[in-house]
Design a protein around this motif. Structure first.
Motif, mmCIF file in Angstrom:
data_model
loop_
_atom_site.group_PDB
_atom_site.id
_atom_site.type_symbol
_atom_site.label_atom_id
_atom_site.label_comp_id
_atom_site.label_asym_id
_atom_site.label_seq_id
_atom_site.Cartn_x
_atom_site.Cartn_y
_atom_site.Cartn_z
ATOM 1 N N THR A 107 38.812 106.767 15.939
ATOM 2 C CA THR A 107 39.632 106.672 17.138
ATOM 3 C C THR A 107 40.664 107.784 17.100
ATOM 4 O O THR A 107 40.746 108.561 16.156
ATOM 5 C CB THR A 107 40.300 105.290 17.256
ATOM 6 O OG1 THR A 107 40.820 105.124 18.574
ATOM 7 C CG2 THR A 107 41.407 105.115 16.232
ATOM 8 N N GLY A 108 41.483 107.884 18.162
ATOM 9 C CA GLY A 108 42.517 108.900 18.231
ATOM 10 C C GLY A 108 42.807 109.254 19.676
ATOM 11 O O GLY A 108 42.031 108.965 20.578
ATOM 12 N N GLU A 154 32.369 106.036 17.815
ATOM 13 C CA GLU A 154 33.612 106.399 18.484
ATOM 14 C C GLU A 154 34.228 105.142 19.086
ATOM 15 O O GLU A 154 33.578 104.438 19.851
ATOM 16 C CB GLU A 154 33.331 107.439 19.563
ATOM 17 C CG GLU A 154 34.561 107.974 20.251
ATOM 18 C CD GLU A 154 34.232 109.083 21.231
ATOM 19 O OE1 GLU A 154 35.035 109.297 22.166
ATOM 20 O OE2 GLU A 154 33.181 109.747 21.071
ATOM 21 N N MET A 155 35.489 104.873 18.763
ATOM 22 C CA MET A 155 36.144 103.630 19.167
ATOM 23 C C MET A 155 37.388 103.944 19.986
ATOM 24 O O MET A 155 38.509 103.896 19.491
ATOM 25 C CB MET A 155 36.455 102.779 17.941
ATOM 26 C CG MET A 155 35.201 102.355 17.174
ATOM 27 S SD MET A 155 35.504 101.624 15.535
ATOM 28 C CE MET A 155 36.424 100.148 15.959
ATOM 29 N N GLY A 175 37.798 103.597 8.528
ATOM 30 C CA GLY A 175 38.487 103.738 9.803
ATOM 31 C C GLY A 175 39.237 105.051 9.844
ATOM 32 O O GLY A 175 39.971 105.374 8.912
ATOM 33 N N VAL A 176 39.043 105.820 10.925
ATOM 34 C CA VAL A 176 39.624 107.158 11.040
ATOM 35 C C VAL A 176 40.475 107.239 12.306
ATOM 36 O O VAL A 176 40.037 106.820 13.382
ATOM 37 C CB VAL A 176 38.524 108.239 11.108
ATOM 38 C CG1 VAL A 176 39.149 109.634 11.250
ATOM 39 C CG2 VAL A 176 37.626 108.178 9.878
ATOM 40 N N VAL A 177 41.678 107.791 12.174
ATOM 41 C CA VAL A 177 42.514 108.129 13.331
ATOM 42 C C VAL A 177 42.690 109.645 13.334
ATOM 43 O O VAL A 177 43.252 110.207 12.392
ATOM 44 C CB VAL A 177 43.893 107.449 13.284
ATOM 45 C CG1 VAL A 177 44.684 107.789 14.547
ATOM 46 C CG2 VAL A 177 43.754 105.942 13.144
ATOM 47 N N THR A 178 42.230 110.312 14.386
ATOM 48 C CA THR A 178 42.294 111.778 14.429
ATOM 49 C C THR A 178 43.678 112.276 14.802
ATOM 50 O O THR A 178 44.244 113.136 14.124
ATOM 51 C CB THR A 178 41.275 112.319 15.443
ATOM 52 O OG1 THR A 178 41.552 111.757 16.739
ATOM 53 C CG2 THR A 178 39.863 111.977 15.024
#
Length: 443
Positions: A107-108, A154-155, A175-178
């Protein structure tokens, strides 16, 4: 290392993880869709309730197109009858996702699609297409959940509480936050709410945040969070070099070369390498795959020619526009920014457009704006896209680099998009056509 996939399993309506009344003429399918226009002899249809219409209105259309089965509450041929098609779809998605060994959720506020593309290439994973709605993600998980290859999802969110729903569906291992920035402010209200909502993805077992997002997620509040990118981060690339044709950097001892890329793409590649390390994929193999990433139209495509067009017209937010302007500034020759309205920015939208316009004037030699905030966005201001296009075509010449960026305005008619200054894909098309036909001034 993950095993190769082989042939995808068919979706069998007679072997479902939920109770249903299945018509005897229902058949197996290769995949699911919630869009009846995509139904075919290989693609089954899920009839979901929408904001304005119910998918049941399109069941006959899907059946006429040959859909192997239809998930619905209607008694029709080839039906899989359930009381609630969406609840059944989501239960099916969770059941299939549980079969996968490694799922990455991203996400991001900007850069999600880019990060998804590079992470998927590094991992040799299945990944979500452009659409990232809950039904789209559920259909993706049903199709690929049992795969031996990783999944990259992609969330995206645009309302409070949505990330919790996505986490329940996707349950990512990583979990990734761009990035974090002002997007969907009309629904989310503030940067703090955006960070809090998107931070819900960091309930995953491993937590990764891009360098720009890192200040919003201090380890004191988010235990175990790791950062990636360039500079003072947990997993750092170094020796970053960006030209108009390539981005180069090193990650440990591995040199990485990304054609026609900028810093956003380089940071996404660092993420890909971090994920590859986690699952034991050779960094050399991951780097080779990432060097060949192709992005969809409108997603920072650098189109070289007598003049260069940077097609980044799919969507826009303040943080994404600034990143695109930084990329434009790395090019030689005259740099021209063409910016349209950014949507869903709430009561501060004029101020945010003005800030972006000031940044454009610092990064570009010529600035164009179109639509409601045209004067904030550029020195050359136009009310409509056709007027902008005509002026731009009379100005552009050999050796220029032209950046095109605005929000899509996907729910608008073509006429509304033109007057609002969104949907600038037509400007990209006009520039490429003129370049092909030689209708351009010399240097």
């Amino acid at each position: 290392m993950f095993a190769s996939l082989g042939v995808m399993a068919m979706l069998d309506p007679f072997a479902l993880p939920f109770a249903a009344t299945v018509s005897p003429d229902a058949k197996r399918a290769k995949r699911l869709t919630w869009d009846s226009r995509e139904a075919s002899p290989d693609v089954a249809f899920v009839a979901l309730a929408g904001e304005k219409m119910h998918g049941n209105q399109f069941v006959r259309q899907a059946l006429d197109a040959g859909a192997p089965f239809v998930l619905t509450d209607l008694d029709v041929p080839r039906s899989v009858r359930v009381p609630d098609a969406q609840a059944a779809l989501f239960e099916w998605a969770r059941h299939e996702r549980a079969k996968n060994a490694f799922v990455v959720g991203i996400t991001g506020s900007a850069g999600k699609t880019t990060a998804k593309a590079y992470a998927a290439a590094a991992l040799d994973a299945h990944y979500m297409p452009v659409y990232n709605t809950m039904p789209a993600i559920a259909c993706f998980l049903v199709q690929y959940g049992a795969s031996a290859r990783p999944l990259v999802v992609e969330m995206g969110i645009d309302r409070l509480g949505e990330m919790a729903e996505l986490m329940d569906l996707v349950r990512p291992d990583v979990g990734v936050v761009t990035t974090i920035g002002p997007t969907h402010l009309e629904q989310l209200g503030s940067i703090e709410n955006i960070a809090r909502e998107k931070g819900g993805i960091l309930q995953a077992g491993r937590k990764l945040v891009g360098s720009q997002a890192a200040p919003y997620f201090p380890p004191s509040e988010y235990e175990g969070v790791e950062s990636y990118g360039f500079g003072d981060v947990t997993h750092a690339g170094h020796d970053l070099e960006i030209t108009s044709e390539v981005a180069r950097f090193a990650f440990g001892r591995r040199r990485v070369i990304l054609p026609l890329a900028a810093k956003v793409q380089a940071e996404a590649a660092v993420l890909g390498l971090v994920l590859a390390q986690q699952v034991g994929i050779a960094l050399a193999d991951a780097a080779v795959r990432m060097s060949s990433v192709n992005v969809p139209a409108g997603r920072y495509r650098v189109l070289l020619g007598r003049y260069t067009v940077i097609d980044d017209a799919y969507n826009a937010s303040p943080i994404a526009v600034r990143a695109a302007l930084d990329a434009l500034h790395a090019h030689t020759g005259r740099r021209i920014s063409v910016l349209g309205r950014m949507l869903e920015l709430g009561p501060t939208e004029r101020e945010l457009h003005a800030e972006v316009g000031d940044y454009a004037r610092a990064q570009a030699d010529l600035t164009y704006g179109v639509g409601e905030f045209a004067r904030e966005l550029g020195d050359q201001a136009f009310a409509t896209v056709p007027e902008l296009t005509a002026a731009l075509l009379s100005e552009v010449r050999d050796g220029d680099t032209v950046l095109i960026k605005a929000s899509r305005g996907i729910s608008m008619t073509p006429e509304q998009r033109a007057s609002a200054g969104v949907g600038l894909d037509t400007v990209v098309e006009a520039l490429l056509a003129a370049r092909e036909q030689g209708e351009v001034k010399g240097v």
